[in-house]
Design a protein around this motif. Structure first.
Motif, PDB file in Angstrom:
ATOM      1  N   ARG A  86      -7.143   8.013  -7.320  1.00  0.00           N
ATOM      2  CA  ARG A  86      -7.284   9.975  -7.380  1.00  0.00           C
ATOM      3  C   ARG A  86      -8.588  10.162  -6.870  1.00  0.00           C
ATOM      4  NH1 ARG A  86      -3.858   8.127 -11.129  1.00  0.00           N
ATOM      5  NH2 ARG A  86      -1.467   8.837 -10.566  1.00  0.00           N
ATOM      6  N   GLU A  87      -7.991  11.322  -6.094  1.00  0.00           N
ATOM      7  CA  GLU A  87      -9.481  12.172  -5.726  1.00  0.00           C
ATOM      8  C   GLU A  87      -8.847  13.873  -5.441  1.00  0.00           C
ATOM      9  OE1 GLU A  87     -12.650  11.689  -1.798  1.00  0.00           O
ATOM     10  OE2 GLU A  87     -10.739  12.329  -1.356  1.00  0.00           O
ATOM     11  N   TYR A  88      -9.803  14.826  -5.212  1.00  0.00           N
ATOM     12  CA  TYR A  88      -9.361  15.729  -6.096  1.00  0.00           C
ATOM     13  C   TYR A  88     -11.491  16.597  -5.155  1.00  0.00           C
ATOM     14  CZ  TYR A  88      -7.024  14.694  -9.412  1.00  0.00           C
ATOM     15  OH  TYR A  88      -6.046  13.903 -10.673  1.00  0.00           O
ATOM     16  N   TYR A  89     -10.881  17.055  -3.835  1.00  0.00           N
ATOM     17  CA  TYR A  89     -12.340  17.112  -2.788  1.00  0.00           C
ATOM     18  C   TYR A  89     -11.454  18.487  -2.745  1.00  0.00           C
ATOM     19  CZ  TYR A  89     -14.517  17.994   1.769  1.00  0.00           C
ATOM     20  OH  TYR A  89     -15.358  17.269   2.499  1.00  0.00           O
ATOM     21  N   ILE A  90     -13.061  19.570  -2.466  1.00  0.00           N
ATOM     22  CA  ILE A  90     -13.100  20.931  -2.065  1.00  0.00           C
ATOM     23  C   ILE A  90     -14.303  21.423  -1.083  1.00  0.00           C
ATOM     24  CG2 ILE A  90     -13.964  21.834  -3.932  1.00  0.00           C
ATOM     25  CD1 ILE A  90     -12.231  24.297  -3.610  1.00  0.00           C
ATOM     26  N   SER A  91     -14.526  21.822   0.039  1.00  0.00           N
ATOM     27  CA  SER A  91     -15.047  22.412   0.635  1.00  0.00           C
ATOM     28  C   SER A  91     -15.229  23.854   1.175  1.00  0.00           C
ATOM     29  CB  SER A  91     -15.026  21.270   1.405  1.00  0.00           C
ATOM     30  OG  SER A  91     -16.368  21.555   2.424  1.00  0.00           O
ATOM     31  N   ALA A  92     -16.583  24.461   0.988  1.00  0.00           N
ATOM     32  CA  ALA A  92     -16.725  25.406   1.545  1.00  0.00           C
ATOM     33  C   ALA A  92     -17.941  26.206   2.209  1.00  0.00           C
ATOM     34  CB  ALA A  92     -16.321  26.044   0.324  1.00  0.00           C
ATOM     35  N   GLY A  93     -17.472  26.622   2.971  1.00  0.00           N
ATOM     36  CA  GLY A  93     -19.042  26.665   4.063  1.00  0.00           C
ATOM     37  C   GLY A  93     -19.144  28.255   4.876  1.00  0.00           C
ATOM     38  N   GLY A  94     -19.989  28.510   4.819  1.00  0.00           N
ATOM     39  CA  GLY A  94     -20.559  29.683   5.908  1.00  0.00           C
ATOM     40  C   GLY A  94     -20.941  29.356   7.189  1.00  0.00           C
ATOM     41  N   ASP A 146       1.197  -1.492   0.071  1.00  0.00           N
ATOM     42  CA  ASP A 146      -0.213  -0.321   0.123  1.00  0.00           C
ATOM     43  C   ASP A 146       0.917   1.341   0.110  1.00  0.00           C
ATOM     44  OD1 ASP A 146      -2.926  -0.641   0.242  1.00  0.00           O
ATOM     45  OD2 ASP A 146      -2.242  -1.946   2.250  1.00  0.00           O
ATOM     46  N   LYS A 147       0.778   1.965  -0.883  1.00  0.00           N
ATOM     47  CA  LYS A 147       1.066   3.361  -0.661  1.00  0.00           C
ATOM     48  C   LYS A 147       0.001   4.473  -1.008  1.00  0.00           C
ATOM     49  CE  LYS A 147       5.420   2.579  -3.617  1.00  0.00           C
ATOM     50  NZ  LYS A 147       6.378   2.639  -1.877  1.00  0.00           N
ATOM     51  N   ASN A 148       0.129   5.532  -0.095  1.00  0.00           N
ATOM     52  CA  ASN A 148      -1.476   6.321   0.261  1.00  0.00           C
ATOM     53  C   ASN A 148      -0.714   7.140   0.690  1.00  0.00           C
ATOM     54  OD1 ASN A 148      -3.515   8.221   2.888  1.00  0.00           O
ATOM     55  ND2 ASN A 148      -3.284   7.641   0.321  1.00  0.00           N
ATOM     56  N   TYR A 149      -0.877   9.422  -0.078  1.00  0.00           N
ATOM     57  CA  TYR A 149      -0.199   9.936   0.415  1.00  0.00           C
ATOM     58  C   TYR A 149      -1.348  11.249   0.339  1.00  0.00           C
ATOM     59  CZ  TYR A 149       1.324  11.534  -4.879  1.00  0.00           C
ATOM     60  OH  TYR A 149       1.205  11.285  -6.237  1.00  0.00           O
ATOM     61  N   PHE A 150      -1.374  12.737   0.447  1.00  0.00           N
ATOM     62  CA  PHE A 150      -2.124  13.270   0.332  1.00  0.00           C
ATOM     63  C   PHE A 150      -1.608  14.307   1.035  1.00  0.00           C
ATOM     64  CE2 PHE A 150      -3.876  11.387   4.766  1.00  0.00           C
ATOM     65  CZ  PHE A 150      -4.369  12.517   5.015  1.00  0.00           C
ATOM     66  N   LYS A 152      -8.169  19.233  -0.157  1.00  0.00           N
ATOM     67  CA  LYS A 152      -6.918  17.638   0.080  1.00  0.00           C
ATOM     68  C   LYS A 152      -6.956  17.674  -1.790  1.00  0.00           C
ATOM     69  CE  LYS A 152      -7.388  13.809   1.547  1.00  0.00           C
ATOM     70  NZ  LYS A 152      -8.383  12.753   3.132  1.00  0.00           N
ATOM     71  N   TYR A 153      -6.281  16.917  -1.827  1.00  0.00           N
ATOM     72  CA  TYR A 153      -5.540  16.026  -2.700  1.00  0.00           C
ATOM     73  C   TYR A 153      -4.766  14.365  -2.653  1.00  0.00           C
ATOM     74  CZ  TYR A 153      -3.137  13.390  -6.994  1.00  0.00           C
ATOM     75  OH  TYR A 153      -3.018  12.663  -7.416  1.00  0.00           O
ATOM     76  N   ASN A 154      -5.463  13.317  -3.018  1.00  0.00           N
ATOM     77  CA  ASN A 154      -5.126  11.963  -2.250  1.00  0.00           C
ATOM     78  C   ASN A 154      -5.081  11.079  -3.621  1.00  0.00           C
ATOM     79  OD1 ASN A 154      -5.602   9.928   0.067  1.00  0.00           O
ATOM     80  ND2 ASN A 154      -6.664   9.595  -1.644  1.00  0.00           N
TER      81      ASN A 154
END
Length: 666
Positions: A335-343, A284-288, A308-310
């Motif tokens: 691979r994962e590309y993730y973004i979250s924005a909140g108020g 297993d190899k994992n980096y984020f 996040k990039y995973n």
């Protein structure tokens, strides 16, 4: 920083703190002494008695007090939790809350969820406990409405919060630690913390672990008792992490994290009578890389953004002459590309609103025949409102989910859209007593994983999401009855869950196929108790205990042999208890975990039964302050009674074992 001057303390408090000064106050009223400021450094711990949904917390002090050295061991101390453990140091460990399954349980690392679109479950053994400041488990929808939409999209959440350094008299810290134990365990760990200015702090850490995993076992295999040693159970892992914490003042707060994990392990497989062959290997190899930004505006409005990039890669190899080339090799890359924005907006006192949107892209490729190379686009938006005062907490939320996928070859599933509501309330019955009643409801679902839909010939792209409905009602009480009894907390919750369209593998005419054919009804009771008793000003006793009664039955088909039978790997009774004795000489902890009979297959017959077990651990530790550093020594005896037991059928757990820890903090 907060400073408290003695002149600002109420007179009665001064008299209590300084009784002799109060006695002579009328004799000398002209002599004054300037006292230096007192710096208060502390971290906020959520109140488990005030929450409107079940919340359990274990902070760093509790982790050290119990002598727990592994994340899965800590999680097992929570009620309503099942940790699927395949045995040994390198065994897969997943978390299921109230028998809803590991795929319904979110795992977050410093506020950002850890995902696996291929299998849908997270192996928590890849996270170290050495740098953890707090772990918490929430069931249903937590009262914290200012969090990512992904945290709303799960039936329960395990939150892992790592340590953030605090500097007082020096600008750098160094922690060096080594663990060693039975079955070839060696685990050195190094952490460095550096203050880079008024607003910037950096931390870096690395730990390496190896073990041969050759522990003896005795197992009842059908009608015959078998003994031996586990083979092909070795593991070697490397973990590194880099953090940057930035306080920008009015500009907000910015945190960055980089993480890398690399492991190679053997897969010993199940213990089969007369066959100890095991040659399977897993790499297993994992980096984020993830970032977090938060800003508080003067107009009662807060903004937070996370990204996040995973990257995750694993290779599975099975060496066997049955294969054409003498081995089978599977490689998977995610691979994962993730973004979250909140108020978060608080228009008036006690009332808050939040709006958060998450967007992610997940991809999978592998070397299996006819791989469709899927790409999943997920959009999550949640609107939440909360009223909170000294007696009442009420939270409502609505989550909107939209998921679309595309594939390079083969069929793709249709788009998925769904609204998921939740509501919870907590009421303090009497103003002068911390007795509260609480109730909650949540409707949630989980989409099929890439394996469910695309794995070789058993995948099914027509699968519907697996739906779960949660109901909870309970009470909490907390008090400090006397000076000897520092605190006493109690919570009892009754719950009912219903899972529909459960995804299961069923045989067809020629092959097995993933289908929506399952329905499960889950009812139960969780009880938690904690207390601290102080004696003679230098000895304290800390008691903790939890108990779970659970009836999780299959109600899919009235004509089936397993109709209304307990679902696999779910005991009716489970619990744990601990006693810690703290004093100035030596701290001692005793931990006990137990689980009742379970079944490895859906039909509750004798042949499928896994026997109950009780496991005990004793830990002793002592911390010394020497010159400019602290030295901590700890020793443990795990499974004191050398009990032979299994959590997963034919995967024996280790018997009695030993661990020691030496840690220096400069």
């Amino acid at each position: 920083m907060q400073y408290i001057s003695i002149k600002r303390l109420p007179g009665l408090l001064c008299a209590w703190l300084f009784p002799f000064a109060a006695l002579y106050a009328q004799v000398d009223t002209t002599t004054y002494h300037q006292l230096s400021g007192v710096e208060v450094v502390g971290k906020v711990r959520p109140s488990v008695t005030r929450e409107s949904t079940p919340l359990q917390v274990m902070d760093k002090a509790g982790i050290e007090r119990l002598g727990v050295q592994d994340l899965s061991e800590a999680v097992k101390r929570f009620s309503g939790v099942t940790v699927q453990d395949y045995g040994g140091i390198g065994g897969l460990k997943t978390v299921s809350v109230r028998s809803l399954g590991a795929k319904h349980t979110a795992v977050s690392y410093d506020g950002v969820t850890v995902t696996d679109a291929q299998s849908g479950q997270v192996d928590i053994s890849r996270f170290s406990l050495d740098n953890v400041d707090m772990i918490s488990l929430s069931i249903g929808q937590a009262d914290d409405i200012f969090q990512t939409a992904r945290m709303y999209a799960s039936a329960g959440a395990l939150n892992i919060k790592t340590s953030q350094p605090v500097f007082t008299d020096r600008s750098c810290h160094l922690k060096a630690q080594v663990k060693a134990g039975s079955f070839g365990l060696v685990n050195p760990y190094l952490r460095y913390e550096q203050k880079l200015g008024k607003c910037l702090v950096a931390t870096g850490q690395v730990d390496w672990l190896r073990a041969d995993g050759r522990y003896p076992f005795v197992i009842q295999n059908e009608q015959k008792e078998e003994s031996g040693k586990r083979i092909n159970s070795d593991i070697q892992t490397l973990r590194t992490e880099l953090n940057l914490f930035s306080d920008l003042g009015k500009g907000g707060e910015l945190n960055l994290k980089g993480y890398y994990f690399d492991s190679e392990r053997g897969l010993p497989g199940s213990v089969i009578l007369y066959n100890d062959y095991a040659k399977e290997r897993l790499w297993d190899k994992n980096y984020f890389v993830q970032g977090y930004y938060k800003k508080q505006f003067e107009s009662n409005f807060s903004l937070q953004v996370q990204g996040k990039y995973n990257y995750s890669w694993n290779k599975y190899v099975d060496f066997n002459n049955n294969y054409t080339e003498g081995k089978q090799e599977d490689r998977h890359t995610q691979r994962e590309y993730y973004i979250s924005a909140g108020g978060l907006y608080t228009p008036i006192e006690h009332l808050s609103f939040s709006l958060t949107t998450d967007f992610s892209v997940n991809t999978l490729k592998n070397n299996l025949p006819a791989c469709p190379f899927p790409t999943r686009y997920t959009s999550l938006s949640v609107l939440a409102a909360q009223y909170k005062d000294n007696r009442l907490t009420t939270t409502v939320s609505i989550l909107n989910t939209f998921i679309a996928e595309k594939v390079k070859t083969g069929d793709k599933p249709s788009d998925r859209k769904r609204l998921s509501p939740s509501v919870s309330a907590s009421w303090r019955v009497l103003p002068e007593q911390n007795l509260r009643i609480r109730a909650s409801f949540k409707d949630i679902f989980r989409v099929p994983t890439f394996n469910d839909m695309y794995y070789l010939r058993i995948g099914n792209t027509n699968l519907k999401p697996e739906r779960a409905t949660q109901y909870n009602i309970g009470m909490t009480w907390g008090d400090s009855p006397s000076s000897a009894l520092s605190y006493l907390n109690l919570s009892v919750d009754g719950y009912y869950n219903r899972v529909r369209d459960k995804i299961v593998a069923l045989p067809t005419l020629y092959i097995w196929k993933m289908m929506n054919m399952g329905e499960v009804a889950i009812s139960g009771i969780d009880a938690n108790l904690s207390a601290e008793i102080s004696c003679f000003d230098f000895v304290s006793f800390l008691l903790q205990g939890n108990y779970t009664w659970q009836k999780a039955i299959d109600i899919t088909n009235e004509s089936a042999k397993n109709y209304r039978d307990q679902i696999p790997y779910t005991p009716r009774h489970a619990g744990s208890a601990s006693l810690s004795i703290q004093n100035k000489w030596l701290n001692v902890s005793y931990l006990l975990s137990c689980a009742g009979d379970r079944y490895s297959l859906p039909q509750n017959i004798k042949e499928n039964r896994i026997d109950r077990y009780i496991e005990q651990t004793i830990s002793v530790n002592k911390e010394f302050s020497l010159c400019n550093f602290k030295l901590r020594l700890q020793g443990e005896v795990l499974n004191v009674g050398n009990i032979n037991y299994e959590i997963i059928k034919y995967y024996p757990m280790p018997g009695r074992s030993y661990r020691i820890l030496v840690s220096c903090y400069f």
